[in-house]
Design a protein around this motif. Structure first.
Motif, PDB file in Angstrom:
ATOM      1  N   ASP A  92      -2.214  34.103   6.243  1.00 33.90           N
ATOM      2  CA  ASP A  92      -3.331  34.232   7.183  1.00 33.90           C
ATOM      3  C   ASP A  92      -2.815  34.669   8.547  1.00 33.90           C
ATOM      4  OD1 ASP A  92      -5.264  33.520   5.337  1.00 33.90           O
ATOM      5  OD2 ASP A  92      -5.040  31.379   5.738  1.00 33.90           O
ATOM      6  N   ASP A  93      -2.293  35.872   8.586  1.00 34.14           N
ATOM      7  CA  ASP A  93      -1.727  36.420   9.812  1.00 34.14           C
ATOM      8  C   ASP A  93      -2.025  37.916   9.843  1.00 34.14           C
ATOM      9  OD1 ASP A  93       0.459  36.095  12.104  1.00 34.14           O
ATOM     10  OD2 ASP A  93       0.933  37.912  10.972  1.00 34.14           O
ATOM     11  N   VAL A  94      -2.620  38.366  10.950  1.00 32.41           N
ATOM     12  CA  VAL A  94      -3.057  39.762  11.031  1.00 32.41           C
ATOM     13  C   VAL A  94      -1.887  40.723  10.909  1.00 32.41           C
ATOM     14  CG1 VAL A  94      -4.078  41.484  12.559  1.00 32.41           C
ATOM     15  CG2 VAL A  94      -5.154  39.245  12.303  1.00 32.41           C
ATOM     16  N   ASP A  95      -0.803  40.447  11.591  1.00 34.98           N
ATOM     17  CA  ASP A  95       0.355  41.344  11.517  1.00 34.98           C
ATOM     18  C   ASP A  95       0.925  41.390  10.100  1.00 34.98           C
ATOM     19  OD1 ASP A  95       0.138  41.953  14.197  1.00 34.98           O
ATOM     20  OD2 ASP A  95       1.567  40.395  14.821  1.00 34.98           O
ATOM     21  N   ALA A  96       0.986  40.223   9.455  1.00 30.34           N
ATOM     22  CA  ALA A  96       1.487  40.188   8.077  1.00 30.34           C
ATOM     23  C   ALA A  96       0.550  40.952   7.151  1.00 30.34           C
ATOM     24  CB  ALA A  96       1.632  38.742   7.615  1.00 30.34           C
ATOM     25  N   PHE A  97      -0.743  40.866   7.402  1.00 30.56           N
ATOM     26  CA  PHE A  97      -1.726  41.590   6.598  1.00 30.56           C
ATOM     27  C   PHE A  97      -1.486  43.093   6.693  1.00 30.56           C
ATOM     28  CE2 PHE A  97      -5.716  43.834   6.068  1.00 30.56           C
ATOM     29  CZ  PHE A  97      -6.306  43.227   4.982  1.00 30.56           C
ATOM     30  N   HIS A  98      -1.382  43.605   7.908  1.00 30.16           N
ATOM     31  CA  HIS A  98      -1.184  45.052   8.083  1.00 30.16           C
ATOM     32  C   HIS A  98       0.169  45.508   7.553  1.00 30.16           C
ATOM     33  CE1 HIS A  98      -4.888  46.101  10.070  1.00 30.16           C
ATOM     34  NE2 HIS A  98      -4.757  45.091  10.909  1.00 30.16           N
ATOM     35  N   ALA A  99       1.178  44.665   7.718  1.00 27.97           N
ATOM     36  CA  ALA A  99       2.497  45.015   7.187  1.00 27.97           C
ATOM     37  C   ALA A  99       2.463  45.099   5.662  1.00 27.97           C
ATOM     38  CB  ALA A  99       3.537  43.990   7.643  1.00 27.97           C
ATOM     39  N   ALA A 100       1.691  44.192   5.026  1.00 31.07           N
ATOM     40  CA  ALA A 100       1.630  44.171   3.561  1.00 31.07           C
ATOM     41  C   ALA A 100       0.998  45.429   2.999  1.00 31.07           C
ATOM     42  CB  ALA A 100       0.860  42.939   3.096  1.00 31.07           C
ATOM     43  N   ILE A 101      -0.011  45.968   3.693  1.00 31.15           N
ATOM     44  CA  ILE A 101      -0.736  47.119   3.134  1.00 31.15           C
ATOM     45  C   ILE A 101      -0.206  48.456   3.620  1.00 31.15           C
ATOM     46  CG2 ILE A 101      -2.823  45.723   2.936  1.00 31.15           C
ATOM     47  CD1 ILE A 101      -3.960  47.245   5.323  1.00 31.15           C
ATOM     48  N   ALA A 102       0.712  48.445   4.595  1.00 31.37           N
ATOM     49  CA  ALA A 102       1.110  49.687   5.268  1.00 31.37           C
ATOM     50  C   ALA A 102       1.625  50.748   4.308  1.00 31.37           C
ATOM     51  CB  ALA A 102       2.160  49.384   6.332  1.00 31.37           C
TER      52      ALA A 102
END
Length: 403
Positions: free
Chosen positions: A233-243
């Motif tokens: 539940d972290d925005v940066d981790a979310f974007h990093a995961a889908i990049a």
């Protein structure tokens, strides 16, 4: 401020949004062996006739019917056997009057022959055969083109390719077929509390199941999933995961992180980026979202497992099938009488997990969105309309068949 629609959408309105969002996949050429369940993208025209030549429908002897007129058990016609024709022989020798050629099923009929005497009506000799029954012209012959004429359209665009259709494609010589490409779908299951099955749980953690459920549902309709499990539940981790994934897929589907509370990472990550979060007038599965992240279509599903499963059934399943060329995208429906009273919240379309048999339907478990075992046990859904709050025992209801 988050982009959240305050007025609930109906199930039908939101379904139309998802249908318009999911892009049609292109028609590509795939090996026949990879086309099971795919939809043909173009008419399939046969370059050959089927059968491609006159051939024997029986093991026996190629003869001229005139030579065996009057043959019988007490008056056998004896013919010299001049040739042996197994299936696959290509140098077929013409049949001379007063002779026979031994021939196997599927072998090319020799010029001059107009019938096949089956081996059971002969003595089976390989040098001089005795024929015990007459044969009319055309007996036991498969004629060229009697199944498919050269140049005929054998399968129409839009045909769902099953074993028989793939066999036909191979029979006319096709090694590849033009089909709608499988949709490529990125699946994200979000939640810091989620742990992969097989690992030990700490207090406050649960096993992650939504990505397993969604990936299986995607494969069942013919799509190809790429799974990213347990995104924190972290925005940066979310974007990093889908990049590194978004450019490789046709659609991104998330589960969880779309409700009204804190730590809703999907909302936080996609807010203001082209995704609208809405409420749908349904139970379970009210919080939903859809839109685009750049050019990538995105569908955000609620995180409770039954809400995830039901949302896929109602919205993504028909949209994906249509995108991959299917014309029949809806689950079958029927009417049945409920075995118990049902209650539904006003203004919402409720779906109750149920079992259907003999014209009756019985709810399984309660309406809660966390009761996954009851969904697994169900073979249908009772659909309770928005304007109905009570259904009496024995009343007829609309049933969506899942199997």
């Amino acid at each position: 401020m988050r982009s959240v629609s305050q007025t609930p959408l109906s199930v039908d309105e939101y379904g139309a949004r998802i249908a318009a969002l999911v892009p049609a996949t292109p028609v590509v050429s795939l090996p026949v062996a990879d086309c099971l369940g795919r939809v043909l993208g173009e008419d399939l025209v046969s370059p050959v006739a089927l059968p491609p030549f006159d051939n024997s429908a029986m093991d026996g002897y190629a003869v001229r019917s005139a030579d065996v007129t009057g043959a019988g058990r007490q008056a056998a016609v004896v013919l010299p056997v001049e040739e042996d024709i197994p299936a696959g022989r290509t140098d077929v020798v013409p049949l001379l009057p007063g002779t026979a050629h031994r021939i196997m099923t599927g072998a090319a009929l020799p010029p001059g022959a107009d019938a096949v005497a089956k081996v059971e009506d002969t003595d089976g000799d390989q040098r001089q055969v005795s024929v015990y029954a007459p044969v009319a012209p055309g007996t036991h012959i498969r004629h060229a083109g009697e199944d498919v004429a050269e140049g005929a359209t054998v399968l129409k665009a839009g045909t769902v390719l099953g074993p028989a259709q793939l066999g036909l494609a191979a029979a006319i010589g096709r090694a590849e077929l033009p089909v709608h490409r499988p949709a490529r779908v990125l699946v994200l299951s979000t939640g810091t509390e989620l742990v992969a099955p097989g690992k030990p749980l700490l207090h406050g953690q649960i096993y992650e199941s939504n990505s397993v459920l969604l990936a299986a549902a995607l494969r069942e309709v013919g799509a190809v999933p790429t799974v990213l499990r347990s995104v924190p539940d972290d925005v940066d981790a979310f974007h990093a995961a889908i990049a590194e994934q978004t450019a490789r897929v046709d659609l991104m589907v998330t589960s969880g992180g779309v409700s009204a509370g804190a730590y809703e990472v999907v909302k936080d990550a996609l807010n203001g980026r082209g995704v609208e979060f809405v409420r749908v007038a349904m139970q379970p599965g009210g919080p939903q979202g859809c839109g685009h992240l750049g050019s990538l279509p995105v569908v955000t599903l609620p995180g409770n497992p039954v809400s995830t499963a039901l949302s896929f059934e109602l919205f993504l399943r028909p949209a994906l099938l249509a995108a991959m060329g299917h014309q029949d995208t809806a689950r079958a429906r029927t009417r049945a009488r409920t075995t118990t009273e049902l209650r539904s919240p006003a203004g919402k379309r409720q779906y109750r997990r149920s079992q259907h048999a003999g014209g009756t339907v019985t709810p399984v478990g309660g309406p809660g969105s966390h009761l996954l075992a009851s969904f697994a046990a169900a073979d249908c859904l009772i659909e309770v309309p928005e304007g109905v709050t009570v259904i009496a025992e024995g009343e007829e209801v609309e049933v969506v068949l899942l199997r």
